[in-house]
Design a protein around this motif. Structure first.
Motif, PDB file in Angstrom:
ATOM      1  N   LEU A  69       0.830  -1.206   0.000  1.00  0.00           N
ATOM      2  CA  LEU A  69       0.000   0.000   0.000  1.00  0.00           C
ATOM      3  C   LEU A  69       0.865   1.256   0.000  1.00  0.00           C
ATOM      4  O   LEU A  69       0.556   2.227  -0.689  1.00  0.00           O
ATOM      5  N   SER A  70       1.947   1.207   0.751  1.00  0.00           N
ATOM      6  CA  SER A  70       2.867   2.341   0.813  1.00  0.00           C
ATOM      7  C   SER A  70       3.438   2.647  -0.571  1.00  0.00           C
ATOM      8  O   SER A  70       3.486   3.806  -0.994  1.00  0.00           O
ATOM      9  N   GLY A  71       3.845   1.608  -1.280  1.00  0.00           N
ATOM     10  CA  GLY A  71       4.402   1.792  -2.622  1.00  0.00           C
ATOM     11  C   GLY A  71       3.361   2.252  -3.628  1.00  0.00           C
ATOM     12  O   GLY A  71       3.630   3.111  -4.473  1.00  0.00           O
ATOM     13  N   LYS A  72       2.175   1.682  -3.544  1.00  0.00           N
ATOM     14  CA  LYS A  72       1.120   2.024  -4.510  1.00  0.00           C
ATOM     15  C   LYS A  72       0.652   3.471  -4.370  1.00  0.00           C
ATOM     16  O   LYS A  72       0.428   4.167  -5.355  1.00  0.00           O
ATOM     17  N   TYR A  73       0.500   3.943  -3.130  1.00  0.00           N
ATOM     18  CA  TYR A  73      -0.053   5.275  -2.891  1.00  0.00           C
ATOM     19  C   TYR A  73       1.010   6.326  -2.577  1.00  0.00           C
ATOM     20  O   TYR A  73       0.686   7.469  -2.286  1.00  0.00           O
ATOM     21  N   PHE A  74       2.283   5.930  -2.641  1.00  0.00           N
ATOM     22  CA  PHE A  74       3.397   6.855  -2.398  1.00  0.00           C
ATOM     23  C   PHE A  74       3.292   7.532  -1.032  1.00  0.00           C
ATOM     24  O   PHE A  74       3.488   8.734  -0.904  1.00  0.00           O
ATOM     25  N   LEU A  75       2.947   6.731  -0.020  1.00  0.00           N
ATOM     26  CA  LEU A  75       2.840   7.209   1.354  1.00  0.00           C
ATOM     27  C   LEU A  75       3.754   6.364   2.231  1.00  0.00           C
ATOM     28  O   LEU A  75       4.036   5.208   1.915  1.00  0.00           O
ATOM     29  N   SER A  76       4.198   6.933   3.338  1.00  0.00           N
ATOM     30  CA  SER A  76       5.026   6.162   4.258  1.00  0.00           C
ATOM     31  C   SER A  76       4.177   5.094   4.944  1.00  0.00           C
ATOM     32  O   SER A  76       2.945   5.206   5.017  1.00  0.00           O
ATOM     33  N   ILE A  77       4.844   4.087   5.453  1.00  0.00           N
ATOM     34  CA  ILE A  77       4.135   3.027   6.177  1.00  0.00           C
ATOM     35  C   ILE A  77       3.438   3.603   7.406  1.00  0.00           C
ATOM     36  O   ILE A  77       2.316   3.222   7.728  1.00  0.00           O
ATOM     37  N   ASP A  78       4.084   4.561   8.071  1.00  0.00           N
ATOM     38  CA  ASP A  78       3.452   5.203   9.234  1.00  0.00           C
ATOM     39  C   ASP A  78       2.160   5.914   8.843  1.00  0.00           C
ATOM     40  O   ASP A  78       1.170   5.875   9.575  1.00  0.00           O
ATOM     41  N   THR A  79       2.150   6.558   7.691  1.00  0.00           N
ATOM     42  CA  THR A  79       0.939   7.250   7.230  1.00  0.00           C
ATOM     43  C   THR A  79      -0.154   6.234   6.901  1.00  0.00           C
ATOM     44  O   THR A  79      -1.328   6.451   7.232  1.00  0.00           O
ATOM     45  N   ILE A  80       0.214   5.135   6.284  1.00  0.00           N
ATOM     46  CA  ILE A  80      -0.755   4.073   5.998  1.00  0.00           C
ATOM     47  C   ILE A  80      -1.362   3.563   7.304  1.00  0.00           C
ATOM     48  O   ILE A  80      -2.573   3.375   7.414  1.00  0.00           O
ATOM     49  N   LYS A  81      -0.518   3.347   8.313  1.00  0.00           N
ATOM     50  CA  LYS A  81      -1.016   2.899   9.620  1.00  0.00           C
ATOM     51  C   LYS A  81      -1.996   3.898  10.216  1.00  0.00           C
ATOM     52  O   LYS A  81      -3.041   3.519  10.760  1.00  0.00           O
ATOM     53  N   LYS A  82      -1.682   5.181  10.125  1.00  0.00           N
ATOM     54  CA  LYS A  82      -2.587   6.215  10.658  1.00  0.00           C
ATOM     55  C   LYS A  82      -3.945   6.159   9.973  1.00  0.00           C
ATOM     56  O   LYS A  82      -4.982   6.308  10.609  1.00  0.00           O
ATOM     57  N   ILE A  83      -3.911   5.959   8.657  1.00  0.00           N
ATOM     58  CA  ILE A  83      -5.169   5.881   7.895  1.00  0.00           C
ATOM     59  C   ILE A  83      -5.965   4.648   8.350  1.00  0.00           C
ATOM     60  O   ILE A  83      -7.178   4.740   8.569  1.00  0.00           O
ATOM     61  N   LEU A  84      -5.291   3.534   8.507  1.00  0.00           N
ATOM     62  CA  LEU A  84      -5.979   2.306   8.891  1.00  0.00           C
ATOM     63  C   LEU A  84      -6.541   2.376  10.302  1.00  0.00           C
ATOM     64  O   LEU A  84      -7.626   1.861  10.577  1.00  0.00           O
ATOM     65  N   TYR A  85      -5.820   3.009  11.212  1.00  0.00           N
ATOM     66  CA  TYR A  85      -6.255   3.065  12.603  1.00  0.00           C
ATOM     67  C   TYR A  85      -7.240   4.204  12.875  1.00  0.00           C
ATOM     68  O   TYR A  85      -7.806   4.277  13.946  1.00  0.00           O
TER      69      TYR A  85
END
Length: 87
Positions: A69-85
């Motif tokens: 997801l991080s690679g696909k959306y060009f976001l950091s893993i931490d940002t992906i986690k924030k979105i998910l949580y």
């Protein structure tokens, strides 16, 4: 924000009064309280980001990894986690 010449906007008596306080500089005049739009409404950015976040959540639920997801959306893993949580 737009720049406009004061002489074209204000009546002469008002311009003279303003010049008593400031002259030859840029003055910012904010919007009236209550007339300001929320962030993202003018450009649909708020809607676009909300849709993107919904897509990220759906793909995560279907099995995609944080790294994918991080690679696909060009976001950091931490940002992906924030979105998910932040559901």
């Amino acid at each position: 924000m737009q720049y406009k010449q004061a002489a074209k906007i204000f009546p002469e008596h008002l311009l003279t009064e303003i010049q008593k306080y400031t002259e030859g500089c840029i003055v910012y005049i904010p919007n009236k309280i209550g007339s300001r739009k929320e962030w993202g409404l003018k450009t649909n950015a708020k809607t676009d980001i909300s849709e993107r976040n919904d897509n990220i959540r759906a793909e995560y639920r279907s099995g995609k990894s944080l790294r994918e997801l991080s690679g696909k959306y060009f976001l950091s893993i931490d940002t992906i986690k924030k979105i998910l949580y932040s559901q």
